[in-house]
Design an enzyme around this catalytic site. Structure first.
Site, short mmCIF file in Angstrom:
data_model
loop_
_atom_site.label_atom_id
_atom_site.label_comp_id
_atom_site.label_asym_id
_atom_site.label_seq_id
_atom_site.Cartn_x
_atom_site.Cartn_y
_atom_site.Cartn_z
CB SER A 123 -0.89 -0.12 1.33
OG SER A 123 -0.14 0.17 2.36
CE LYS A 160 -2.66 2.27 4.57
NZ LYS A 160 -1.96 1.07 5.07
#
Length: 202
Positions: A123, A160
């Site tokens: 990701s 993230k």
């Protein structure tokens, strides 16, 4: 502290050696191997006895959750522990155990790295963080918008990019195939575990 048996004293000495040499305690399996026990369960029973006598403190559920009260290991400036597994995709429950150590000076990173986290998933691939990479992490509870963070949502950990507006936080992937994770701080727990300060690929 109550008087220890010779075997208990031997185990305590091994724990201290690991703390001095590695900066972290041994696992039950490592204790069993060092002391010649048939299984980690035998080591667990000795550790419980040491805890009852006040020689150590144990953290339930952590494979290296052993602490010696008042004992401080000397800081190791030549290596960093590799801790657990962190999802770089949909969050997964992180395994908080040290897999091994990596021979690199923590001061190589700025700010100084405290540990390495093994990344699983793609990701964050668009900023060069790939599956299997070791993410150097500086421990802090504070983050600014745009920083890449290690965040804990409940018992799950993810890597993230951080964005906050008021009571809402977005944990944003660097891969268009992954949607942002939205967290409302009014009814969800979010803890910043640290900031990304570098990546190691081995």
């Amino acid at each position: 502290m109550l008087k220890l048996t010779p075997r208990q004293a031997e185990i305590l000495a091994f724990i201290k050696r690991c703390l001095e040499d590695n900066g972290y305690p041994p696992t039950r399996a490592e204790i069993a191997q060092e002391l010649g026990f048939k299984s980690p369960n035998a080591a667990e029973e000795h550790l419980k006895a040491l805890a009852r006598k006040g020689a150590i403190e144990m953290t339930p559920g952590a494979s290296r959750g052993i602490r010696i009260p008042g004992f401080e290991a000397k800081p190791d400036d030549s290596s960093l522990p590799i801790i657990g597994r962190v999802a770089a995709g949909a969050p997964i429950l992180a395994e908080q155990h040290i897999e091994e150590s990596c021979n690199i000076n923590p001061a190589f990173f700025h700010p100084r790295a405290d540990y390495l986290l093994r990344v699983h998933g793609m990701s964050m691939k668009d900023i060069g963080i790939f599956d299997g990479d070791l993410l150097a992490v500086h421990t802090t509870r504070e983050a600014r918008n745009g920083q890449v963070v290690v965040a804990r949502i409940g018992d799950e950990v993810t890597v993230k990019r951080f964005k906050r507006e008021g009571s809402k936080v977005w944990l944003i992937a660097e891969n268009p195939e992954f949607a942002p994770i939205e967290v409302n701080l009014k009814d969800q727990d979010l803890v910043i575990e640290g900031l990304s300060v570098g990546v190691i690929r081995r």
